[in-house]
Design a protein around this motif. Structure first.
Motif, PDB file in Angstrom:
ATOM      1  N   ALA A   1       8.781  -1.817 -10.014  1.00 31.70           N
ATOM      2  CA  ALA A   1       7.758  -0.782 -10.182  1.00 31.70           C
ATOM      3  C   ALA A   1       6.536  -1.365 -10.897  1.00 31.70           C
ATOM      4  O   ALA A   1       6.610  -2.413 -11.548  1.00 31.70           O
ATOM      5  CB  ALA A   1       8.320   0.372 -10.990  1.00 31.70           C
ATOM      6  N   LEU A   2       5.422  -0.663 -10.790  1.00 31.65           N
ATOM      7  CA  LEU A   2       4.216  -1.084 -11.499  1.00 31.65           C
ATOM      8  C   LEU A   2       4.385  -0.883 -12.994  1.00 31.65           C
ATOM      9  O   LEU A   2       4.987   0.102 -13.424  1.00 31.65           O
ATOM     10  CB  LEU A   2       3.013  -0.271 -11.022  1.00 31.65           C
ATOM     11  N   PRO A   3       3.851  -1.783 -13.824  1.00 36.06           N
ATOM     12  CA  PRO A   3       3.907  -1.566 -15.270  1.00 36.06           C
ATOM     13  C   PRO A   3       2.971  -0.436 -15.686  1.00 36.06           C
ATOM     14  O   PRO A   3       2.019  -0.103 -14.977  1.00 36.06           O
ATOM     15  CB  PRO A   3       3.450  -2.902 -15.855  1.00 36.06           C
ATOM     16  N   ASP A   4       3.244   0.156 -16.828  1.00 33.77           N
ATOM     17  CA  ASP A   4       2.373   1.205 -17.353  1.00 33.77           C
ATOM     18  C   ASP A   4       1.023   0.605 -17.726  1.00 33.77           C
ATOM     19  O   ASP A   4       0.941  -0.544 -18.167  1.00 33.77           O
ATOM     20  CB  ASP A   4       3.000   1.855 -18.585  1.00 33.77           C
TER      21      ASP A   4
ATOM     22  N   ARG B   1       0.819  -1.215   0.000  1.00 32.73           N
ATOM     23  CA  ARG B   1       0.000   0.000   0.000  1.00 32.73           C
ATOM     24  C   ARG B   1       0.850   1.261   0.000  1.00 32.73           C
ATOM     25  O   ARG B   1       0.537   2.234  -0.668  1.00 32.73           O
ATOM     26  CB  ARG B   1      -0.912   0.026   1.226  1.00 32.73           C
ATOM     27  N   ALA B   2       1.913   1.279   0.789  1.00 31.26           N
ATOM     28  CA  ALA B   2       2.750   2.472   0.890  1.00 31.26           C
ATOM     29  C   ALA B   2       3.438   2.801  -0.436  1.00 31.26           C
ATOM     30  O   ALA B   2       3.826   3.935  -0.662  1.00 31.26           O
ATOM     31  CB  ALA B   2       3.800   2.285   1.981  1.00 31.26           C
ATOM     32  N   LEU B   3       3.581   1.824  -1.316  1.00 33.43           N
ATOM     33  CA  LEU B   3       4.227   2.029  -2.617  1.00 33.43           C
ATOM     34  C   LEU B   3       3.199   2.109  -3.739  1.00 33.43           C
ATOM     35  O   LEU B   3       3.531   1.887  -4.905  1.00 33.43           O
ATOM     36  CB  LEU B   3       5.212   0.888  -2.897  1.00 33.43           C
ATOM     37  N   LYS B   4       1.952   2.405  -3.400  1.00 30.96           N
ATOM     38  CA  LYS B   4       0.853   2.506  -4.376  1.00 30.96           C
ATOM     39  C   LYS B   4       0.698   1.211  -5.170  1.00 30.96           C
ATOM     40  O   LYS B   4       0.622   1.209  -6.386  1.00 30.96           O
ATOM     41  CB  LYS B   4       1.059   3.700  -5.296  1.00 30.96           C
ATOM     42  N   GLN B   5       0.685   0.099  -4.463  1.00 34.59           N
ATOM     43  CA  GLN B   5       0.487  -1.255  -4.985  1.00 34.59           C
ATOM     44  C   GLN B   5       1.668  -1.798  -5.792  1.00 34.59           C
ATOM     45  O   GLN B   5       1.558  -2.826  -6.435  1.00 34.59           O
ATOM     46  CB  GLN B   5      -0.809  -1.362  -5.793  1.00 34.59           C
ATOM     47  N   ALA B   6       2.810  -1.124  -5.763  1.00 38.41           N
ATOM     48  CA  ALA B   6       4.025  -1.663  -6.388  1.00 38.41           C
ATOM     49  C   ALA B   6       4.729  -2.539  -5.346  1.00 38.41           C
ATOM     50  O   ALA B   6       4.347  -2.587  -4.183  1.00 38.41           O
ATOM     51  CB  ALA B   6       4.942  -0.534  -6.846  1.00 38.41           C
ATOM     52  N   SER B   7       5.749  -3.243  -5.773  1.00 38.79           N
ATOM     53  CA  SER B   7       6.557  -4.013  -4.838  1.00 38.79           C
ATOM     54  C   SER B   7       7.889  -3.288  -4.635  1.00 38.79           C
ATOM     55  O   SER B   7       8.278  -2.480  -5.470  1.00 38.79           O
ATOM     56  CB  SER B   7       6.776  -5.431  -5.366  1.00 38.79           C
ATOM     57  N   PRO B   8       8.605  -3.571  -3.542  1.00 37.49           N
ATOM     58  CA  PRO B   8       9.827  -2.819  -3.258  1.00 37.49           C
ATOM     59  C   PRO B   8      10.898  -2.912  -4.347  1.00 37.49           C
ATOM     60  O   PRO B   8      11.609  -1.947  -4.588  1.00 37.49           O
ATOM     61  CB  PRO B   8      10.338  -3.443  -1.961  1.00 37.49           C
ATOM     62  N   LEU B   9      11.024  -4.034  -5.012  1.00 36.14           N
ATOM     63  CA  LEU B   9      12.091  -4.196  -6.003  1.00 36.14           C
ATOM     64  C   LEU B   9      11.600  -4.134  -7.448  1.00 36.14           C
ATOM     65  O   LEU B   9      12.377  -4.372  -8.368  1.00 36.14           O
ATOM     66  CB  LEU B   9      12.824  -5.520  -5.777  1.00 36.14           C
TER      67      LEU B   9
ATOM     68  N   GLN C   1       0.780  -9.654 -16.037  1.00 31.71           N
ATOM     69  CA  GLN C   1      -0.034  -9.245 -17.175  1.00 31.71           C
ATOM     70  C   GLN C   1       0.746  -9.444 -18.478  1.00 31.71           C
ATOM     71  O   GLN C   1       1.942  -9.193 -18.540  1.00 31.71           O
ATOM     72  CB  GLN C   1      -0.409  -7.767 -17.072  1.00 31.71           C
ATOM     73  N   PHE C   2       0.022  -9.842 -19.502  1.00 31.98           N
ATOM     74  CA  PHE C   2       0.587  -9.964 -20.832  1.00 31.98           C
ATOM     75  C   PHE C   2      -0.360  -9.260 -21.800  1.00 31.98           C
ATOM     76  O   PHE C   2      -1.552  -9.513 -21.797  1.00 31.98           O
ATOM     77  CB  PHE C   2       0.755 -11.435 -21.250  1.00 31.98           C
ATOM     78  N   ALA C   3       0.169  -8.363 -22.598  1.00 29.53           N
ATOM     79  CA  ALA C   3      -0.678  -7.641 -23.558  1.00 29.53           C
ATOM     80  C   ALA C   3      -0.779  -8.386 -24.862  1.00 29.53           C
ATOM     81  O   ALA C   3      -0.023  -9.226 -25.194  1.00 29.53           O
ATOM     82  CB  ALA C   3      -0.100  -6.248 -23.812  1.00 29.53           C
TER      83      ALA C   3
END
Length: 102
Positions: free
Chosen positions: A74-77, A64-72, A100-102
């Protein structure tokens, strides 16, 4: 007990209640998500499971503190096209990781 094993004990200051907050939160997560659900056979098994959980916690688990990202990682676009989601089970299905796979 700890000194006989060669472990140095560090005491926290009583005036600083947040001094140990990060480790307290991590221990709580490990306890709720892992230790309460697994029966360990021996120390080797415990260490292997904890190493697997640590990898999951730092690379895949949303925080939550990282806006749903993980520490190591980042969130994908965001992607507007159809997204295919795959699930990977870890620790015999106790933990789930999604990609996720586009």
């Amino acid at each position: 007990m700890f000194t006989t094993e060669g472990i140095r004990v560090l005491l926290t200051a009583p005036q600083a209640p947040r001094m140990n907050a990060v480790m307290g939160r991590w221990v709580g997560s490990v306890r709720r998500e892992l230790l309460d659900r697994v029966l360990f056979l021996n120390e080797r098994h415990l260490r292997k499971v904890l190493a697997e959980y640590e990898t999951h916690f730092n690379r895949h688990r949303p925080h939550r503190a990282l806006k749903q990202a993980s520490p190591l990682r980042a969130l994908p676009d965001p992607v507007d096209t159809d997204i295919e989601v795959s699930r990977r089970d870890r620790l015999g299905g106790l933990l789930h990781e999604y990609a996720q796979f586009a």
